[in-house]
Design a protein around this motif. Structure first.
Motif, short mmCIF file in Angstrom:
data_model
loop_
_atom_site.label_atom_id
_atom_site.label_comp_id
_atom_site.label_asym_id
_atom_site.label_seq_id
_atom_site.Cartn_x
_atom_site.Cartn_y
_atom_site.Cartn_z
N PHE A 20 -13.03 3.21 26.12
CA PHE A 20 -12.25 3.27 24.89
C PHE A 20 -13.04 2.72 23.71
CE2 PHE A 20 -9.14 1.58 21.86
CZ PHE A 20 -8.37 2.71 21.64
N PHE A 21 -13.79 1.65 23.94
CA PHE A 21 -14.59 1.04 22.88
C PHE A 21 -15.64 2.03 22.36
CE2 PHE A 21 -18.43 -1.24 21.58
CZ PHE A 21 -17.92 -2.12 20.63
N VAL A 22 -16.32 2.73 23.25
CA VAL A 22 -17.34 3.70 22.84
C VAL A 22 -16.69 4.84 22.07
CG1 VAL A 22 -19.01 5.39 23.67
CG2 VAL A 22 -18.92 3.11 24.70
N ALA A 23 -15.54 5.34 22.56
CA ALA A 23 -14.83 6.41 21.87
C ALA A 23 -14.42 5.97 20.46
CB ALA A 23 -13.61 6.84 22.68
N HIS A 24 -13.89 4.77 20.38
CA HIS A 24 -13.47 4.21 19.09
C HIS A 24 -14.66 4.10 18.14
CE1 HIS A 24 -12.88 0.66 16.43
NE2 HIS A 24 -11.66 1.12 16.32
N THR A 25 -15.79 3.63 18.63
CA THR A 25 -16.97 3.44 17.79
C THR A 25 -17.49 4.76 17.25
OG1 THR A 25 -17.59 1.47 19.06
CG2 THR A 25 -19.31 2.51 17.73
N VAL A 26 -17.59 5.77 18.11
CA VAL A 26 -18.08 7.08 17.69
C VAL A 26 -17.16 7.67 16.62
CG1 VAL A 26 -18.45 9.46 18.45
CG2 VAL A 26 -19.28 7.56 19.85
N SER A 27 -15.86 7.58 16.87
CA SER A 27 -14.89 8.12 15.91
C SER A 27 -14.96 7.40 14.57
CB SER A 27 -13.48 8.00 16.49
OG SER A 27 -12.52 8.49 15.58
N GLN A 28 -15.15 6.09 14.61
CA GLN A 28 -15.24 5.32 13.37
C GLN A 28 -16.47 5.73 12.56
OE1 GLN A 28 -13.15 2.88 11.96
NE2 GLN A 28 -11.73 3.72 13.45
N PHE A 29 -17.58 5.99 13.22
CA PHE A 29 -18.79 6.44 12.50
C PHE A 29 -18.53 7.78 11.82
CE2 PHE A 29 -21.27 3.10 14.40
CZ PHE A 29 -22.37 2.97 13.57
N GLY A 30 -17.87 8.68 12.54
CA GLY A 30 -17.56 9.97 11.93
C GLY A 30 -16.65 9.83 10.73
N ASP A 31 -15.67 8.94 10.84
CA ASP A 31 -14.74 8.72 9.73
C ASP A 31 -15.45 8.21 8.48
OD1 ASP A 31 -12.62 9.55 11.20
OD2 ASP A 31 -11.83 7.55 11.65
N ARG A 32 -16.38 7.27 8.66
CA ARG A 32 -17.08 6.72 7.50
C ARG A 32 -17.88 7.80 6.77
NH1 ARG A 32 -14.54 3.55 9.86
NH2 ARG A 32 -13.02 4.68 8.58
N ILE A 33 -18.47 8.70 7.54
CA ILE A 33 -19.24 9.79 6.94
C ILE A 33 -18.31 10.72 6.17
CG2 ILE A 33 -20.62 11.83 7.48
CD1 ILE A 33 -21.77 10.23 9.86
N SER A 34 -17.18 11.05 6.79
CA SER A 34 -16.24 11.99 6.17
C SER A 34 -15.55 11.38 4.96
CB SER A 34 -15.20 12.44 7.20
OG SER A 34 -14.52 13.58 6.78
N GLU A 35 -15.26 10.08 5.01
CA GLU A 35 -14.61 9.42 3.88
C GLU A 35 -15.45 9.50 2.61
OE1 GLU A 35 -12.13 6.12 6.52
OE2 GLU A 35 -13.87 5.51 5.35
N LEU A 144 -7.15 -11.32 20.92
CA LEU A 144 -8.06 -11.65 19.81
C LEU A 144 -9.47 -11.15 20.11
CD1 LEU A 144 -7.17 -15.22 18.46
CD2 LEU A 144 -7.33 -13.11 17.15
N ASP A 145 -9.93 -11.34 21.35
CA ASP A 145 -11.27 -10.87 21.73
C ASP A 145 -11.38 -9.36 21.59
OD1 ASP A 145 -11.99 -13.46 22.33
OD2 ASP A 145 -11.59 -13.27 24.47
N ALA A 146 -10.37 -8.65 22.07
CA ALA A 146 -10.41 -7.19 22.02
C ALA A 146 -10.36 -6.68 20.59
CB ALA A 146 -9.24 -6.61 22.83
N ASN A 147 -9.46 -7.26 19.79
CA ASN A 147 -9.38 -6.84 18.39
C ASN A 147 -10.67 -7.18 17.65
OD1 ASN A 147 -6.79 -5.57 17.54
ND2 ASN A 147 -5.92 -7.37 18.53
N GLY A 148 -11.28 -8.32 18.01
CA GLY A 148 -12.54 -8.68 17.39
C GLY A 148 -13.64 -7.68 17.73
N ALA A 149 -13.71 -7.25 19.00
CA ALA A 149 -14.73 -6.29 19.42
C ALA A 149 -14.53 -4.94 18.75
CB ALA A 149 -14.70 -6.13 20.94
N LEU A 150 -13.28 -4.47 18.71
CA LEU A 150 -13.00 -3.17 18.08
C LEU A 150 -13.24 -3.23 16.57
CD1 LEU A 150 -9.77 -2.26 20.08
CD2 LEU A 150 -12.00 -1.14 20.27
N SER A 151 -12.88 -4.36 15.97
CA SER A 151 -13.12 -4.50 14.53
C SER A 151 -14.60 -4.62 14.22
CB SER A 151 -12.38 -5.74 14.00
OG SER A 151 -10.98 -5.58 14.10
N ALA A 152 -15.36 -5.22 15.13
CA ALA A 152 -16.80 -5.32 14.93
C ALA A 152 -17.43 -3.93 14.94
CB ALA A 152 -17.43 -6.20 16.01
N SER A 153 -17.01 -3.08 15.87
CA SER A 153 -17.56 -1.73 15.91
C SER A 153 -17.16 -0.96 14.66
CB SER A 153 -17.09 -0.99 17.16
OG SER A 153 -15.75 -0.58 17.06
N ARG A 154 -15.96 -1.20 14.19
CA ARG A 154 -15.52 -0.56 12.94
C ARG A 154 -16.39 -1.04 11.78
NH1 ARG A 154 -11.34 -2.07 9.14
NH2 ARG A 154 -10.51 -0.24 8.05
#
Length: 435
Positions: A20-35, A144-154
């Protein structure tokens, strides 16, 4: 005496969370480009005005007004993973239509409006499903750990994404760049599909939820949100900061490209370099909250995040100084938003009962995200009437008022999630209410 506690196993060593973390990270990168590519496409290729760009931004978030009903529907669905995968694939297909249309020279602003609205609707489906899926992956003690990791990838996506997006726009044009975001959603769908856990969260409701009308469930989600002292204050705070931040964000690309004269590549570098603050904020958020408390960390982030807009509002001088101020604003804003989001998301996850997660998330999003289109449209109106710079001042000052919602609530007194005795009740709340 007992020995020191053994270090906790990293969440990234757990296959389901890692996928899930990898999927989230890839999607976030795409979003930043599209934004970056989407508004640049409107401004540079279609010569859009401030009002038109604000409408484009508003349409992305307009479907959130229906989130209150969609969240109630999602709570009824047993297979949350399937909904997340479907939302990703729908967004990929919609984004693919943009480069195809512009390749045949038939792309229009109307098409961008339609794609923005429909991808926004698919995002609402994803975001209302996410909270119920999240609790299948992460134990309460690791929120908190999980949200921190997901927010870090974002945050990392905000560092490299805009720079990559700006470079791709200059090298390949904006329509082709949007292909990258479409591909990222396909990869995200594949990553989420690899997650093995997908069981419905335990419900605390004694009756069969399917015997209750969708309207009743949606109303229950909204009622629970408005009655709960933590959620009510959080909603008022986040809705306020979202309104004013979108007054700003609807005009950022237009202001940076036309008023400040930053080319696409330099703008992407400025936003990417400044986003280091987001990564720093995601890393320090759990540590700072342990030192000063969850509540105070939220308060601090709620001020720093919108106040950083002032650096862009005063930007001037040589080109390098303008770029530095834009990057500096993003740096401070990134720290602020992560202090705000990491702690507040963990807090909300802790207080919402399992059986209400999607419908409460839907009700929360209907207000919190539903106000974003209004903020974007306000930005367009004020930008056309008062000018871009005065509008940025209004956005910065107005956004800091969000913390006024928190002051009379239990949130500032919360030291940690351990202060929460059970979903829907906290020790701080017991003290405040006197019960």
């Amino acid at each position: 005496m007992t020995g020191p506690a053994a270090p906790r196993r990293s969440l990234l060593r757990e296959p389901d969370f890692r996928s899930f973390f990898v999927a989230h990270t890839v999607s976030q990168f795409g979003d930043r480009i599209s934004e970056l590519a989407f508004p640049l496409l409107a401004v540079l290729v279609l010569d859009a005005t401030a009002a038109q760009v604000s409408v484009l931004t508003a349409l992305v978030w307009l479907p959130n007004l229906a989130a209150i009903f969609l969240g109630a529907w999602v709570d009824r669905q047993p297979n949350k993973k399937r909904l997340l995968v479907a939302a990703d694939l729908i967004r990929a297909a919609l984004l693919l239509t943009v480069p195809v249309a512009f390749a045949f020279d038939v792309g229009t602003l109307a098409q961008l409006y339609a794609v923005a609205f429909l991808t926004g609707a698919a995002s609402v489906l994803f975001n209302t499903t996410y909270p119920a899926f999240f609790v299948l992956l992460v134990d309460r003690t690791r929120y908190l750990d999980a949200n921190g990791a997901l927010s870090a990838s974002r945050s990392v996506s905000y560092i490299a994404g805009p720079a990559l997006g700006g470079a791709l726009v200059q090298a390949l044009t904006a329509p082709v760049t949007i292909l990258v975001d479409a591909a990222s959603f396909v990869l995200s769908a594949l990553g989420i599909g690899r997650v093995r856990r997908d069981r419905p969260a335990r419900t605390t409701e004694p009756d069969d939820s399917r015997s209750v009308t969708l309207w009743r469930q949606a109303r229950d989600g909204l009622a629970f949100t408005l009655r709960h002292p933590v959620l009510r204050a959080s909603l008022g705070c986040t809705a306020t900061v979202n309104y004013f931040s979108f007054v700003f964000s609807a005009l950022l690309v237009l202001f940076a490209s036309r008023t400040l004269g930053l080319p696409a590549g330099l703008l992407g570098l400025a936003l990417g370099a400044g986003a280091v603050g987001g990564l720093l904020g995601a890393v320090i958020a759990p540590r700072l909250s342990a030192r000063i408390g969850v509540g105070r960390s939220i308060m601090l982030g709620g001020v720093v995040f919108p106040a950083s807009i002032l650096l862009i509002a005063v930007a001037g001088g040589p080109l390098w100084a303008r770029a530095v101020l834009v990057g500096g604003a993003e740096f401070l804003g990134g720290i602020g938003v992560m202090l705000f989001d990491v702690n507040l998301n963990a807090l909300k996850t802790a207080v919402i009962p399992d059986g209400l997660r999607s419908r409460v998330s839907g009700a929360y999003s209907a207000v919190n995200y539903g106000i974003r289109p209004l903020g974007a449209l306000t930005g367009g109106v004020l930008g056309s009437w008062l000018g871009l710079r005065p509008t940025l001042w209004i956005a910065a000052i107005g956004g800091t008022l969000c913390v006024l919602w928190l002051l009379p609530s239990p949130i500032p007194a919360l030291r940690s999630l351990d202060d929460l005795d059970e979903p829907g009740r906290s020790r701080a709340d017991l003290t405040v209410t006197g019960r």
